[in-house]
Enzyme design. Structure first.
Site, PDB file in Angstrom:
ATOM      1  N   LYS A  71      -0.465  12.107   4.413  1.00  0.00           N
ATOM      2  CA  LYS A  71      -0.079  11.209   5.506  1.00  0.00           C
ATOM      3  C   LYS A  71       0.569   9.945   4.974  1.00  0.00           C
ATOM      4  O   LYS A  71       1.608   9.495   5.474  1.00  0.00           O
ATOM      5  CB  LYS A  71      -1.310  10.875   6.351  1.00  0.00           C
ATOM      6  N   LYS A  84       0.835  -1.211   0.000  1.00  0.00           N
ATOM      7  CA  LYS A  84       0.000   0.000   0.000  1.00  0.00           C
ATOM      8  C   LYS A  84       0.867   1.258   0.000  1.00  0.00           C
ATOM      9  O   LYS A  84       0.542   2.248  -0.669  1.00  0.00           O
ATOM     10  CB  LYS A  84      -0.926  -0.010   1.209  1.00  0.00           C
TER      11      LYS A  84
END
Length: 311
Positions: A240, A172
């Site tokens: 983030k 990811k």
């Protein structure tokens, strides 16, 4: 008898994922810091737990879909955390976008309590989540994956077993790094093209679908042209994830100069009021083009960058 499923984190993605589990007949116990976000699930028969700990006592498998590592750790290990209340051999599936070293830390904490941990972050936007077409990147023991495969297939249509603990979140990190960089690079290319006198339409028509740009960028055209950046994937969470990728690179001894620069551009865009907009709003920040003025679309912006939230 079907498993009783817990779900913590009912934001843009989690609410849609939980709804798809409910559509397939699973009994849900849910927790969210903002209870109102759980109401559609409660109307469908889900039970609301007053804390992660109360939820943990009731379930056979638990999904977490939270905004960042601190939110996951708070739900799992801090006051009223669920990890000390899950039964032995309960499966904890963390679908949050976190860094791999954090996933491995949670796997160790879970194992100490005889809980089976799986990291299974997803690729896909809010519409993809609603359509149950998410891709799951799974870091887990193979037997544990097989136990939850039917549940994952209620929410997605592709499951990739990338290896052991932390390998799902590793994949990811790689994917979101590419998405974030590609969106920022496209915005910069458009700024140059328009600066040289090319129209926005000519640039879109020429670039989208060409080998020069990532395929996903075609889905952002309408948003950019209308200046309507309603979030499918909020810009602050892209920033983030890019930051966590740089943390992971530091831990692994990998240099990432492009990503380190791009994540700071996203941070500046947050400061400029784009935090809760779709990450494609980086286009407006980089180019200075506010197409909403021409399109007449209403705009609402944060006056300052939004801090982390697990609600």
């Amino acid at each position: 008898m079907k498993m009783k499923v817990g779900f913590i984190g009912l934001g843009i993605m989690g609410s849609r994922m939980a709804a798809n589990l409910q559509k397939h007949g699973y009994d849900l116990v849910v927790f969210n810091r903002t209870r109102a976000k759980a109401q559609p699930l409660l109307d469908g028969g889900a039970i609301f737990a007053e804390s992660p700990a109360k939820l943990g006592e009731q379930v056979d498998v638990l999904f977490t879909m939270l905004a960042h590592p601190d939110a996951v750790e708070q739900a799992a290990l801090r006051e009223n955390g669920f990890l000390d209340y899950l039964k032995p051999n309960t499966l904890w599936v963390d679908c949050s976008s976190v860094n791999p070293s954090f996933s491995r830390k949670m796997a160790v904490a879970a194992a100490a309590r005889q809980v089976r941990f799986i990291d299974a972050p997803v690729t896909g936007s809010a519409p993809v989540a609603a359509e149950a077409k998410l891709v799951f990147w799974v870091g887990a023991d193979g037997a544990d994956l097989e136990r939850i495969r039917p549940l994952l297939l209620c929410m997605g249509d592709k499951i990739i077993h990338t290896g052991g603990h932390g390998m799902g979140t590793s994949m990811k990190m790689v994917i979101n790094l590419l998405l974030g960089n590609a969106m920022a690079a496209f915005a910069e290319a458009m700024a140059l093209g328009e600066g040289l006198g090319l129209s926005q339409n000519v640039l879109f028509d020429s670039l989208l679908g060409s080998p020069a740009v990532a395929p996903f960028l075609a889905s952002k055209r309408d948003r950019i042209e209308k200046g309507n950046y309603e979030a499918e994937f909020p810009l602050r969470w892209m920033q983030k994830d890019m930051h966590l990728a740089t943390v992971s690179a530091y831990e692994s001894g990998v240099a990432m100069p492009l990503t380190n620069l791009a994540k700071e551009i996203y941070r500046l865009a947050m400061r400029d009021g784009h935090a809760t907009e779709d990450f494609s709003a980086i286009y407006e920040f980089v180019t200075g083009n506010d197409n909403s003025l021409a399109a007449g679309a209403p705009r609402t912006r944060d006056s300052k960058p939004a801090g982390p939230s697990a609600s």
